[in-house]
Design a protein around this motif. Structure first.
Motif, short mmCIF file in Angstrom:
data_model
loop_
_atom_site.label_atom_id
_atom_site.label_comp_id
_atom_site.label_asym_id
_atom_site.label_seq_id
_atom_site.Cartn_x
_atom_site.Cartn_y
_atom_site.Cartn_z
N ASP A 1 0.95 -1.21 0.00
CA ASP A 1 -0.03 -0.18 0.04
C ASP A 1 1.03 1.05 -0.12
OD1 ASP A 1 -2.36 -1.37 -0.07
OD2 ASP A 1 -2.46 -1.50 2.28
N CYS A 2 2.14 1.12 0.19
CA CYS A 2 2.89 2.38 0.51
C CYS A 2 4.55 1.75 -0.25
CB CYS A 2 3.15 2.87 1.97
SG CYS A 2 2.82 1.75 3.26
N PRO A 3 4.35 1.45 -1.47
CA PRO A 3 5.58 1.04 -2.07
C PRO A 3 6.86 1.94 -2.18
CG PRO A 3 3.94 1.40 -3.75
CD PRO A 3 3.44 1.56 -2.38
N TRP A 4 6.45 3.28 -1.83
CA TRP A 4 7.52 4.26 -1.97
C TRP A 4 8.47 4.20 -0.68
CZ3 TRP A 4 2.22 5.06 -2.64
CH2 TRP A 4 1.69 5.49 -1.37
N GLN A 5 7.99 3.47 0.33
CA GLN A 5 8.41 3.40 1.75
C GLN A 5 9.70 2.75 1.88
OE1 GLN A 5 6.87 4.65 5.08
NE2 GLN A 5 8.94 4.24 5.90
N VAL A 6 10.80 3.11 2.43
CA VAL A 6 12.00 2.20 2.65
C VAL A 6 12.22 2.33 4.10
CG1 VAL A 6 13.04 2.27 0.51
CG2 VAL A 6 13.65 3.91 2.04
N GLY A 7 12.92 1.38 4.53
CA GLY A 7 13.39 1.16 5.92
C GLY A 7 15.03 1.50 5.80
N ILE A 8 15.65 2.28 6.33
CA ILE A 8 17.07 2.39 6.39
C ILE A 8 17.62 1.85 7.65
CG2 ILE A 8 19.09 4.10 5.97
CD1 ILE A 8 16.93 6.01 4.83
N LEU A 9 18.50 0.69 7.52
CA LEU A 9 19.19 -0.02 8.73
C LEU A 9 20.39 0.50 8.61
CD1 LEU A 9 18.18 -3.61 7.51
CD2 LEU A 9 16.80 -1.84 8.57
#
Ligand code: ARG
Length: 247
Positions: free
Chosen positions: A56-64
Motif C-alpha cells: 500500500d506504500c511501495p515508496w516507503q523504505v526502511g534504512i538500516l
C-alpha cells in the motif's frame, strides 16, 4: 566520482534491495499503490495507527544501520531516497560502538616520573561520544574525537602528541586501526576531562591527495575508518547483480 558521499552510499543499499523485490513483482507506476483495497481511514497515523501493508506504500523504505532500523525514507527514483538529514548527521559518532580495545602509546610525560620516559608507554582508554565531549571540552570540532577513562588517570600527556590512538573492531579482532592522533587535553588524566585526538578518518582523502602529489601515493584500506562506507563502485556492482538475478 568525487560527488559521492558516505550518506549516498548508505542510501543506495536499501534501494537496491527494495528495487530487486519491486522488479520481481509486476511493474508499478510511481506514486501508485498496489493494493486496491479501500482505506480504512485516510488519516495515516503512526502513533495510534495500525499495521500497514508495504504494497500500500511501495515508496516507503526502511534504512538500516548495523542491522538495526535507523530511519524511514521514500523512493524518489532508482537512485535516490529522500530521508531526514538528522538520520545521518551523527552516524559516525555512534560508530564508536563498533570499536573495542583502544590504546594510546608514546614517550610523553608519565604520572609517576612527571617527565618524558625512554620506555614506550601504552594505556588502554575508552572512546567517548562526540556529543559528550562537545559539552565538556572548551573547543571540540567534528575533526576531533576524545577518549579517556571514566575515573580519570589514564590519558596521553605532553610529549605524546602526534602519536597514534589505535583500536580493534568488535567484529574483527585481528586488525588494529588508527582512529586518532594525540592532539591536546586540559591537563592530563583528569577526571571527566578526556584526551582529544585528531579524527584520522576525516583526513583520509587529504592523505590520499597529499601523498599522491608527492608521487608516492598512500592507498588506504577500503574499510579504513568506518565499515559502512562501501565504495560507490561496489554498490553499483551490487545493484546490477541483484537486479539481474531474477532474469
Ligand atoms: N599537546 C601535547 C603534546 O604536544 C599532547 C597533550 C595530550 N594531552 C592529553 N591530556 N591527552 O604532546
Amino acid at each position: 566520482m568525487t560527488g559521492w558521499r558516505p550518506g549516498a552510499a548508505v542510501l543506495l543499499l536499501p534501494v537496491t534491495l527494495l528495487l530487486s523485490w519491486a522488479h520481481s513483482s509486476s511493474a508499478w507506476t510511481c506514486g501508485q499503490k498496489r493494493s486496491t483495497k479501500p482505506e480504512k481511514s485516510e488519516i495515516l497515523e503512526i502513533t495510534g495507527g495500525e499495521p500497514a501493508n508495504i504494497r500500500d506504500c511501495p515508496w516507503q523504505v526502511g534504512i538500516l544501520y548495523q542491522g538495526r532500523h535507523l530511519c524511514g525514507g521514500s523512493i524518489l527514483s532508482e537512485w535516490w531516497i529522500l530521508t531526514a538529514a538528522h538520520c545521518f548527521i551523527n552516524r559516525k559518532v555512534t560508530d564508536i560502538q563498533k570499536w573495542r580495545n583502544c590504546w594510546v602509546t608514546g614517550w610523553g610525560i608519565t604520572t609517576t616520573r612527571h617527565s618524558m620516559t625512554s620506555e614506550l608507554q601504552k594505556v588502554n582508554i575508552k572512546l567517548i561520544k562526540w556529543k559528550t565531549c562537545s559539552h565538556i571540552m572548551p573547543i571540540f570540532t567534528r575533526n576531533m574525537l576524545c577518549a579517556g577513562s571514566p575515573q580519570g588517570g589514564k590519558d596521553a600527556c605532553q610529549g605524546d602528541s602526534g602519536g597514534p590512538l589505535v583500536c580493534q573492531k568488535k567484529t574483527n579482532q585481528g586488525i588494529w586501526y588508527q582512529l586518532g592522533i594525540v592532539s591536546w587535553g586540559v591537563g592530563c588524566g583528569r577526571k571527566r576531562l578526556p584526551g582529544v585526538y585528531t579524527k584520522v578518518s576525516n583526513y583520509l582523502s587529504w592523505i590520499d591527495t597529499e601523498t599522491a602529489k608527492s608521487g608516492k601515493p598512500y592507498v588506504h584500506e577500503r574499510d579504513s575508518g568506518y565499515g559502512l562506507l562501501l565504495s560507490p563502485w561496489a554498490i553499483l556492482l551490487l545493484y546490477f547483480v541483484i537486479l539481474l538475478l531474477p532474469l
